[in-house]
Design a protein around this motif. Structure first.
Motif, PDB file in Angstrom:
ATOM      1  N   VAL A  83      76.665  33.962  59.347  1.00 40.65           N
ATOM      2  CA  VAL A  83      75.665  33.114  60.247  1.00 40.65           C
ATOM      3  C   VAL A  83      76.274  31.612  60.242  1.00 40.65           C
ATOM      4  O   VAL A  83      76.680  30.921  59.267  1.00 40.65           O
ATOM      5  N   VAL A  84      75.909  31.620  61.527  1.00 40.36           N
ATOM      6  CA  VAL A  84      76.387  30.002  62.366  1.00 40.36           C
ATOM      7  C   VAL A  84      75.266  29.709  62.918  1.00 40.36           C
ATOM      8  O   VAL A  84      74.817  30.064  63.239  1.00 40.36           O
ATOM      9  N   ASP A  85      75.018  28.330  61.216  1.00 41.23           N
ATOM     10  CA  ASP A  85      73.228  27.903  62.051  1.00 41.23           C
ATOM     11  C   ASP A  85      73.688  26.503  62.364  1.00 41.23           C
ATOM     12  O   ASP A  85      73.521  25.510  60.907  1.00 41.23           O
ATOM     13  N   GLY A  86      73.509  25.958  64.003  1.00 40.60           N
ATOM     14  CA  GLY A  86      73.389  25.461  63.680  1.00 40.60           C
ATOM     15  C   GLY A  86      75.152  24.758  63.958  1.00 40.60           C
ATOM     16  O   GLY A  86      76.168  24.705  64.874  1.00 40.60           O
ATOM     17  N   GLY A  87      75.605  23.651  63.015  1.00 37.66           N
ATOM     18  CA  GLY A  87      76.982  23.480  62.120  1.00 37.66           C
ATOM     19  C   GLY A  87      77.591  23.568  61.510  1.00 37.66           C
ATOM     20  O   GLY A  87      78.950  23.305  60.656  1.00 37.66           O
ATOM     21  N   ARG A  88      75.991  25.057  60.636  1.00 36.36           N
ATOM     22  CA  ARG A  88      77.315  24.930  59.334  1.00 36.36           C
ATOM     23  C   ARG A  88      77.341  26.596  59.728  1.00 36.36           C
ATOM     24  O   ARG A  88      76.672  27.241  60.113  1.00 36.36           O
ATOM     25  N   VAL A  89      77.993  27.182  58.613  1.00 38.87           N
ATOM     26  CA  VAL A  89      78.376  28.767  58.517  1.00 38.87           C
ATOM     27  C   VAL A  89      78.624  29.030  57.035  1.00 38.87           C
ATOM     28  O   VAL A  89      78.188  28.205  55.875  1.00 38.87           O
ATOM     29  N   ARG A  90      77.232  29.969  57.267  1.00 38.15           N
ATOM     30  CA  ARG A  90      76.555  31.011  56.281  1.00 38.15           C
ATOM     31  C   ARG A  90      77.092  31.847  56.012  1.00 38.15           C
ATOM     32  O   ARG A  90      77.184  32.640  57.020  1.00 38.15           O
TER      33      ARG A  90
ATOM     34  N   VAL B 297      74.294  34.916  64.513  1.00 40.64           N
ATOM     35  CA  VAL B 297      75.045  36.653  63.717  1.00 40.64           C
ATOM     36  C   VAL B 297      76.958  36.613  63.535  1.00 40.64           C
ATOM     37  O   VAL B 297      77.188  37.193  64.954  1.00 40.64           O
ATOM     38  N   ARG B 298      78.056  35.911  63.533  1.00 37.84           N
ATOM     39  CA  ARG B 298      79.275  36.432  64.144  1.00 37.84           C
ATOM     40  C   ARG B 298      80.374  37.786  63.198  1.00 37.84           C
ATOM     41  O   ARG B 298      80.452  37.844  63.575  1.00 37.84           O
ATOM     42  N   GLY B 299      79.545  38.368  62.412  1.00 39.23           N
ATOM     43  CA  GLY B 299      80.232  39.563  62.140  1.00 39.23           C
ATOM     44  C   GLY B 299      79.823  39.720  60.820  1.00 39.23           C
ATOM     45  O   GLY B 299      78.344  39.385  59.692  1.00 39.23           O
ATOM     46  N   VAL B 300      79.194  41.166  60.578  1.00 38.52           N
ATOM     47  CA  VAL B 300      78.819  42.082  60.027  1.00 38.52           C
ATOM     48  C   VAL B 300      79.252  43.306  59.060  1.00 38.52           C
ATOM     49  O   VAL B 300      80.382  43.899  59.120  1.00 38.52           O
ATOM     50  N   ARG B 301      80.036  43.122  57.491  1.00 39.02           N
ATOM     51  CA  ARG B 301      80.153  44.464  56.613  1.00 39.02           C
ATOM     52  C   ARG B 301      79.243  45.013  56.242  1.00 39.02           C
ATOM     53  O   ARG B 301      77.986  44.421  55.296  1.00 39.02           O
ATOM     54  N   VAL B 302      79.358  46.747  55.609  1.00 37.26           N
ATOM     55  CA  VAL B 302      78.604  46.977  55.586  1.00 37.26           C
ATOM     56  C   VAL B 302      79.237  48.664  54.526  1.00 37.26           C
ATOM     57  O   VAL B 302      80.111  48.200  54.425  1.00 37.26           O
ATOM     58  N   CYS B 303      78.679  48.482  53.332  1.00 33.36           N
ATOM     59  CA  CYS B 303      78.599  49.135  52.925  1.00 33.36           C
ATOM     60  C   CYS B 303      77.668  50.323  51.980  1.00 33.36           C
ATOM     61  O   CYS B 303      76.459  49.531  51.903  1.00 33.36           O
ATOM     62  N   GLU B 304      77.916  52.081  51.883  1.00 31.85           N
ATOM     63  CA  GLU B 304      76.983  52.733  51.494  1.00 31.85           C
ATOM     64  C   GLU B 304      77.506  52.896  49.803  1.00 31.85           C
ATOM     65  O   GLU B 304      77.857  53.894  50.307  1.00 31.85           O
TER      66      GLU B 304
END
Length: 152
Positions: free
Chosen positions: A124-131, A105-112
């Motif tokens: 999310v960086v999953d192998g060579g893909r960004v998801r 997990v490279r970054g997280v944003r949260v709203c309430e």
């Protein structure tokens, strides 16, 4: 003044005595969930959703990648979300990709949007893909629980 024929009696002796009777609650008509179900928790009584969302996102993607056993996230997810995560883990296990790729997990944003509710998105960086990962957290019984999950 009291006459000779009258006598004084304390008020507490004149009051009718309490007789225990049946409770006013009909337990037969209530379900177990109403009696013992989970209780919503206010935001003030929950941990910081930003930190927690990052940790649960990492755990979820590791389970879906097959690098972590699915039951580790059971307590933190609804049965529906757990079923999706466990199914993805099973697919990863069949493909044999669980131990060969690293998902981060490279970054997280949260709203309430409401008290006791947080909506999070993660890169999310999953192998060579960004998801992308999006999920909804709901405060129940003093902890956050993933109620909805979308993987992109």
């Amino acid at each position: 003044m009291l006459s000779e024929t009258e006598s004084w009696v304390p008020d507490d002796l004149c009051a009718p005595r309490y007789v225990q009777d049946a409770l006013a609650i009909d337990f037969d008509s209530m379900t177990d969930e109403q009696l013992f179900g989970e209780r919503p928790t206010r935001r003030d009584d929950l941990p910081d959703p930003r930190v927690w969302a990052g940790h649960i996102a990492q755990g979820l993607v590791e389970v879906m990648a097959g690098a972590r056993p699915a039951p580790q996230v059971l307590r933190w997810t609804t049965p529906e979300v757990y079923a999706v995560v466990a199914r993805r883990a099973a697919v990863s296990a069949r493909r044999g990709t669980g131990s060969t790729r690293r998902t981060v997990v490279r970054g997280v944003r949260v709203c309430e949007p409401a008290d006791g509710v947080a909506e999070a998105s993660a890169v999310v960086v999953d192998g060579g893909r960004v998801r992308a990962l999006a999920f909804r957290l709901v405060g129940l019984d003093g902890r956050w629980r993933v109620e909805a999950l979308q993987v992109g």
